[in-house]
Design an enzyme around this catalytic site. Structure first.
Site, PDB file in Angstrom:
ATOM      1  N   ARG A  51       0.885  -1.077   0.200  1.00  0.00           N
ATOM      2  CA  ARG A  51      -0.113  -0.107  -0.042  1.00  0.00           C
ATOM      3  C   ARG A  51       0.947   1.328  -0.137  1.00  0.00           C
ATOM      4  NH1 ARG A  51      -2.102   1.327   4.605  1.00  0.00           N
ATOM      5  NH2 ARG A  51      -2.699  -0.825   5.282  1.00  0.00           N
ATOM      6  N   TYR A 103     -15.629  18.000 -15.053  1.00  0.00           N
ATOM      7  CA  TYR A 103     -16.433  16.843 -15.296  1.00  0.00           C
ATOM      8  C   TYR A 103     -17.370  16.764 -14.179  1.00  0.00           C
ATOM      9  CZ  TYR A 103     -16.603  11.760 -14.555  1.00  0.00           C
ATOM     10  OH  TYR A 103     -17.086  10.492 -14.510  1.00  0.00           O
ATOM     11  N   ASP A 175      -6.586  20.171 -14.037  1.00  0.00           N
ATOM     12  CA  ASP A 175      -6.837  18.944 -14.326  1.00  0.00           C
ATOM     13  C   ASP A 175      -6.463  18.814 -15.897  1.00  0.00           C
ATOM     14  OD1 ASP A 175      -7.976  16.565 -15.519  1.00  0.00           O
ATOM     15  OD2 ASP A 175     -10.088  16.770 -14.114  1.00  0.00           O
ATOM     16  N   LYS A 200      -7.669   8.177 -19.458  1.00  0.00           N
ATOM     17  CA  LYS A 200      -7.909   8.534 -20.737  1.00  0.00           C
ATOM     18  C   LYS A 200      -6.706   8.858 -21.665  1.00  0.00           C
ATOM     19  CE  LYS A 200     -11.731   9.898 -18.615  1.00  0.00           C
ATOM     20  NZ  LYS A 200     -12.800   8.987 -18.249  1.00  0.00           N
TER      21      LYS A 200
HETATM   22  C1  PLP Z   1     -11.385  15.792 -16.959  1.00  0.00           C
HETATM   23  C2  PLP Z   1     -11.884  14.631 -16.198  1.00  0.00           C
HETATM   24  N1  PLP Z   1     -11.364  14.579 -14.860  1.00  0.00           N
HETATM   25  C3  PLP Z   1     -11.640  13.479 -14.005  1.00  0.00           C
HETATM   26  C4  PLP Z   1     -12.105  12.458 -14.527  1.00  0.00           C
HETATM   27  C5  PLP Z   1     -12.294  11.295 -13.298  1.00  0.00           C
HETATM   28  O1  PLP Z   1     -11.593  10.213 -13.762  1.00  0.00           O
HETATM   29  P1  PLP Z   1     -12.144   8.808 -13.676  1.00  0.00           P
HETATM   30  O2  PLP Z   1     -13.121   8.510 -14.590  1.00  0.00           O
HETATM   31  O3  PLP Z   1     -10.512   7.925 -13.801  1.00  0.00           O
HETATM   32  O4  PLP Z   1     -12.296   8.490 -12.117  1.00  0.00           O
HETATM   33  C6  PLP Z   1     -12.715  12.450 -15.811  1.00  0.00           C
HETATM   34  C7  PLP Z   1     -13.719  10.996 -16.343  1.00  0.00           C
HETATM   35  O5  PLP Z   1     -14.223  11.335 -17.327  1.00  0.00           O
HETATM   36  C8  PLP Z   1     -12.553  13.406 -16.647  1.00  0.00           C
HETATM   37  O6  PLP Z   1     -13.122  13.414 -17.744  1.00  0.00           O
END
Ligand code: PLP
Length: 383
Positions: A51, A103, A175, A200
């Site tokens: 961990r 998101y 992000d 992604k």
């Molecule tokens: C821009 C963005 N940030 C964060 C996330 C969340 O990530 P995860 O689906 O890997 O938990 C997403 C998911 O689509 C996203 O598009």
């Protein structure tokens, strides 16, 4: 003579990925172990329990840290786990300013989970930096932005917002999921933390979830290492391996995503069935000049307005090559309906405020032959 820094594509293949010491294996092995033998009480070989650390995850973290130009990286089981870990820096009473068009899951965890612990959130259109300045309060600790935004593709001036934050002692997190470090380097523009849903573009093959926080200070590194140890939402060795493998080809994939994205956006802009195209690479995008300045490409995320749910549904049903699916950033073209998928959680009112209509579709252009992608979109749009 100072040693020349290796190029991005070279670092993506080599950083953190020395041949394995025992056998010389050129790929980092998947270390499937939960614990490590210790030589004596209090004497270990750098690892105690999985961990805390795992050599496959360590290699991945070093690689991602190098690519974003940070000082440490911390991998989590998903993008949401990474965002949640980041917010553990906060204490009851702290205030966070966030882009209003992030998101949907980010806003959901802020409003429906973390607000219960006494954190407060203000959402503003961060594409106007003055909105960030106006939203800061004495108790503001963090500004969190997405640029380009999901799914409206608005661009925020990272340097301008970083300057506003730093003047008030506030940290800025970005992000960087939509562009990846190949097309945008937020830390070089002043960000304090970069986060990704590695699910992604970084992974790139739609076969593993993950998230990462890349830091710029020793305090953040201590904090996030501690959170990994305490809450345990870490990335598994197998997923770390998949992600490392994906990252090796990030540069070539992103170049092709960018080429295909531009061609598809141009095609869509000229199609009679498309009412509006949202893509920072198009000259009529309101922040086209800023995107040109702060990004090294426009990427392959495009949203289109088709006019109604019926038209969006007809288009989705007719797709043959592209998949109607949540997520983005894979080698295959993925198309989603934000109103019922990524942004269902923010409700009809929230979507209306942001311009996310029932006729909006978001396209993650893959790296198939672009003529095939365009031909599929054309037949799906033309009916
Ligand atoms: C821009 C963005 N940030 C964060 C996330 C969340 O990530 P995860 O689906 O890997 O938990 C997403 C998911 O689509 C996203 O598009």
């Amino acid at each position: 003579m100072a040693e020349k820094k290796l190029g991005f594509a070279t670092r993506a293949i080599h950083d953190g990925q020395e041949p394995e010491k025992l056998t010389g294996a050129v790929n980092v092995p998947i270390f499937l172990t939960s614990t490590y033998q210790q030589e004596a009480i209090g004497k270990n070989r750098g690892h105690e329990y999985a961990r805390l650390t795992n050599p496959t995850r360590d290699a991945l973290e070093e690689s991602l840290c190098s690519l974003e130009g940070g000082t440490s990286a911390h991998a989590f089981a998903s993008g949401m786990a990474a965002i949640t870990a980041m917010l553990t820096m906060m204490k009851t009473g702290d205030h966070i300013v966030c882009s209003d068009n992030v998101y949907g899951g980010t806003q959901r965890v802020f409003d429906k989970v973390l607000a219960n612990y006494g954190l407060t959130f203000t959402y503003v259109d961060t594409s106007k930096a003055e909105n960030v300045a106006a939203a800061l309060r004495p108790e503001t600790k963090l500004v969190h932005i997405e640029t380009p935004t999901n799914p409206m593709m608005a661009i925020t001036d990272i340097r301008a917002v970083a300057d506003i934050c730093h003047a008030k002692g506030v940290e800025l997190s970005v992000d960087n999921t939509f562009l990846s470090p190949y097309l945008q380097q937020p830390i070089a523009l002043g960000a304090d933390i970069v986060m990704h849903s590695t699910t992604k573009f970084l992974n790139g093959h739609s076969d593993g979830l993950g998230g990462v926080l890349i830091c710029t200070t020793p305090e953040q590194a201590d904090r996030f290492r501690f959170v990994q140890k305490c809450t345990g939402g870490i990335l598994s060795p197998f997923e770390s391996y998949l992600l490392l493998r994906g990252v090796k080809t990030l540069a070539v994939r992103m170049r092709q995503h960018d080429v295909n994205g531009r061609a598809v956006a141009d095609f869509l802009a000229g199609h009679r069935a498309v009412k509006k195209v949202f893509y920072p690479g198009l000259k009529d995008h309101p922040q086209h000049e800023l995107a040109k300045r702060q990004q090294s490409g426009f990427g392959s995320m495009i949203s289109i307005e088709l006019g109604s749910l019926e038209q969006a549904n007809e288009f989705a049903k007719r797709l043959r090559l592209a998949f109607l699916a949540e997520s983005l950033g894979g080698v295959e073209t993925l198309i989603c309906h934000p109103a019922t998928m990524t942004h269902a959680a923010i409700g009809a009112e929230g979507r209306a405020r942001l311009g996310i209509t029932d006729g909006l579709m978001r396209i993650s252009v893959g790296i198939e032959d672009v003529a095939d992608i365009i031909s599929d979109l054309d037949q799906a749009l033309s009916g």
